[in-house]
Scaffold this motif. Structure first.
Motif, short mmCIF file in Angstrom:
data_model
loop_
_atom_site.label_atom_id
_atom_site.label_comp_id
_atom_site.label_asym_id
_atom_site.label_seq_id
_atom_site.Cartn_x
_atom_site.Cartn_y
_atom_site.Cartn_z
N ASN A 1 0.74 -1.24 0.09
CA ASN A 1 0.16 0.01 0.11
C ASN A 1 0.85 1.29 -0.15
N ASP A 2 2.18 1.02 0.47
CA ASP A 2 2.99 2.19 0.49
C ASP A 2 4.29 2.16 -0.34
N HIS A 3 4.19 2.02 -1.78
CA HIS A 3 5.11 1.81 -2.67
C HIS A 3 5.07 3.24 -3.41
N THR B 1 -1.02 -17.30 5.96
CA THR B 1 -2.17 -16.54 6.78
C THR B 1 -1.81 -16.02 8.19
N HIS B 2 -0.78 -16.66 8.51
CA HIS B 2 -0.33 -16.13 10.05
C HIS B 2 0.43 -14.93 9.97
N VAL B 3 0.80 -14.32 8.84
CA VAL B 3 1.69 -12.98 8.55
C VAL B 3 0.61 -11.87 8.75
N GLU B 4 0.95 -10.99 9.56
CA GLU B 4 -0.11 -9.97 9.62
C GLU B 4 -0.24 -9.12 8.49
N ARG B 5 0.66 -8.77 7.89
CA ARG B 5 0.59 -7.78 6.83
C ARG B 5 -0.13 -8.42 5.66
N MET B 6 -0.39 -9.81 5.70
CA MET B 6 -1.00 -10.61 4.55
C MET B 6 -2.41 -10.37 4.55
N VAL B 7 -3.07 -10.53 5.88
CA VAL B 7 -4.31 -10.49 6.17
C VAL B 7 -4.97 -9.15 6.23
N ARG B 8 -4.16 -7.97 6.36
CA ARG B 8 -4.76 -6.75 6.46
C ARG B 8 -5.00 -5.99 5.14
N PRO B 9 -6.36 -5.65 4.91
CA PRO B 9 -6.58 -4.96 3.48
C PRO B 9 -6.12 -3.61 3.50
N GLU B 10 -5.90 -2.88 4.47
CA GLU B 10 -5.25 -1.50 4.49
C GLU B 10 -3.81 -1.58 4.19
N LEU B 11 -3.20 -2.74 4.22
CA LEU B 11 -1.79 -2.88 3.77
C LEU B 11 -1.76 -3.44 2.53
N GLN C 1 -12.31 -8.48 -11.50
CA GLN C 1 -13.12 -9.99 -11.50
C GLN C 1 -13.43 -10.48 -10.30
N ILE C 2 -12.47 -10.58 -9.45
CA ILE C 2 -12.89 -11.22 -8.19
C ILE C 2 -13.45 -10.59 -7.13
N GLY C 3 -13.42 -9.09 -7.14
CA GLY C 3 -13.97 -8.21 -6.44
C GLY C 3 -13.08 -7.72 -5.21
N LEU C 4 -11.68 -7.69 -5.47
CA LEU C 4 -10.83 -7.38 -4.69
C LEU C 4 -10.57 -5.82 -4.49
N VAL C 5 -10.99 -5.28 -3.32
CA VAL C 5 -10.85 -3.60 -3.38
C VAL C 5 -10.10 -3.47 -1.93
N TYR C 6 -8.90 -2.54 -2.14
CA TYR C 6 -8.17 -2.06 -0.90
C TYR C 6 -8.93 -0.98 -0.34
N PRO C 7 -8.93 -0.47 0.77
CA PRO C 7 -9.56 0.36 1.41
C PRO C 7 -8.71 1.90 1.13
N ASN C 8 -9.30 2.94 1.05
CA ASN C 8 -8.67 4.17 0.88
C ASN C 8 -7.26 4.16 -0.22
N GLU C 9 -7.91 3.30 -1.12
CA GLU C 9 -6.96 3.27 -2.39
C GLU C 9 -6.98 4.43 -3.35
N LYS C 10 -5.91 5.02 -3.70
CA LYS C 10 -6.12 6.28 -4.65
C LYS C 10 -4.85 6.25 -5.65
#
Length: 331
Positions: free
Chosen positions: A84-86, A166-176, A322-331
Motif C-alpha cells: 500500500n505504500d510503494h 495466513t499467520h503473517v499480519e500484513r498478508m491479512v490486512r486489507p489496508e496494507l 473480476q474477483i471483487g478485490l478492493v483495498y480501502p482508501n486506495e487512490k
C-alpha cells in the motif's frame, strides 16, 4: 546465455526505505554480491532502522524516508515498504532526484504506477520494478531457448505460487494491500507476461477471506494460439513450479520457479537437458541491472521496460475487478 556477473556492474551507493525481511535480503545482496554499498536505511518505526543497520553491519540509520532520499551520499533508493505504500516513497525519492528500484508489485494499481513513471520520466531519473525473477540467469536462459525455437511455438504456460502465509499480519490486512495476488500471484502473472506478453482476455476466480483480502486466485489468460493457466494462494504451500509447452517440446521449471533454480528442457524428439541456475540470494541481479543502466545514462531497463510494468499492473487490476478485490482508501 551468459548473464553478466553482478559484481562487474558499476558501484552504486544505496539507500533502503523500509526495514523488513525483504529489505534484509536486498541489503545482503548489495553488501555481499555487488560492487555497491549500502549507505542509508530509513524506517518510520522508532529504533527499527538502528536495529537493521546493526544486523547487516552497514549504513546510516534514519527515522524517516525523507532523510534517506535527501542524503547526498545516496545514489539510488530501494523501496521495500508494504504494498500500500510503494508509490508515495517512490515519488519522494524521485522528487529528490534519486534513481529508484521499487519492490514488486510495483504499486497497488495501475493509476499509482502511472504517476510514479510519469514523475520519473519528467525528472529524468531511472526507475525499475524489482521483479527479481526477470533478471535471474535461469529466466534469461529460458527466454533464449524460446527465441531459438528449441521448443517450437509456445502453446501453453502454467505457473503456480502458493505459500501458507495466513499467520503473517500484513498478508491479512486489507489496508496494507495484503492477500495472495500482490505478494504471490504477481510472480505467475509476470512470468506469463514475460513469455507471452499481454493476453487478449482474462478469466479469473478468487476466494476472499473474512478481512476482505484474497486467499487464493485462479486465472486463465487467453492469447492468439496460446493460453496461460495461473494460480496463487496464501492458504497452503503448493508445488510452486512452472511449465512452458511448445509444439516441439517443453521447459519444466523446478520449485521455486521464480527464484534461482533449475529447469529441464524435454524435446519431442526425445532429447533433453538440464540447466542449473542456482545462485546465492538473487537480488543482486536486479540491483546490478539498475547500476549498469544508470552508468549508461538510461532511465529504464531493456529487460523490464516501464511500459511492461504498466502492462502487468493492468492485468492485475483486471484480475482484481473480476474477483471483487478492493483495498480501502486506495487512490
Amino acid at each position: 546465455m551468459t548473464t553478466p556477473e553482478p559484481k562487474s556492474a558499476p558501484a552504486i551507493r544505496w539507500g533502503i526505505l523500509g526495514a523488513g525481511g525483504i529489505a534484509h535480503k536486498m541489503a545482503d545482496a548489495i553488501i555481499h554480491h555487488t560492487a555497491g554499498e549500502l549507505v542509508a536505511v530509513g524506517s518510520r518505526t522508532p529504533g527499527k532502522a538502528e536495529t537493521f543497520v546493526a544486523e547487516v553491519g552497514a549504513g546510516t540509520p534514519y527515522g524517516s524516508y525523507e532523510e534517506v532520499v535527501n542524503d547526498p551520499s545516496v545514489d539510488a533508493v530501494y523501496v521495500a515498504t508494504t504494498h500500500n505504500d510503494h508509490h508515495e516513497p517512490a515519488l519522494l525519492a524521485i522528487e529528490a532526484g534519486k534513481h529508484v528500484l521499487v519492490e514488486k508489485a510495483f504499486t497497488q494499481n495501475v493509476a499509482q504506477a502511472e504517476r510514479v513513471i510519469a514523475a520519473a520520466r519528467a525528472k529524468g531519473v531511472y526507475v525499475q520494478e524489482a521483479m527479481w525473477s526477470r533478471f535471474l540467469p535461469h529466466q534469461a536462459e529460458i527466454r533464449a531457448i524460446i527465441e531459438r525455437g528449441d521448443i517450437g511455438q509456445v502453446i501453453s504456460v502454467q505457473a503456480d505460487h502458493g505459500q501458507h502465509l495466513t499467520h503473517v499480519e500484513r498478508m491479512v490486512r486489507p489496508e496494507l494491500a495484503g492477500g495472495a495476488l500482490l505478494d504471490l500471484g504477481v510472480y505467475p502473472i509476470a512470468f506469463a507476461h514475460d513469455i507471452l506478453g499481454v493476453p487478449e482476455s482474462i478469466t479469473a476466480v478468487g476466494q476472499l477471506r473474512d478481512t476482505g483480502v484474497d486467499g487464493q486466485v485462479s486465472m486463465v489468460f487467453q492469447y492468439d494460439g496460446a493460453q496461460a493457466t495461473l494460480h496463487t494462494t496464501m492458504e497452503a504451500v503448493t508445488g510452486v513450479t512452472a511449465v512452458i509447452a511448445g509444439t516441439e517440446g517443453r521447459i519444466e521449471i523446478d520449485s521455486m520457479f521464480y527464484t534461482p533454480t533449475t529447469f529441464t528442457v524435454k524435446r519431442n524428439d526425445g532429447t533433453s537437458w538440464t540447466y542449473d541456475g542456482r545462485v546465492p540470494n538473487g537480488f543482486q541481479y536486479e540491483a546490478a541491472e539498475l547500476a549498469r543502466n544508470v552508468a549508461a545514462g538510461r532511465t529504464e531497463s531493456e529487460i523490464l521496460p516501464l511500459d511492461q510494468t504498466l502492462e502487468i499492473m493492468r492485468l492485475m487490476d483486471e484480475v482484481r475487478d473480476q474477483i471483487g478485490l478492493v483495498y480501502p482508501n486506495e487512490k
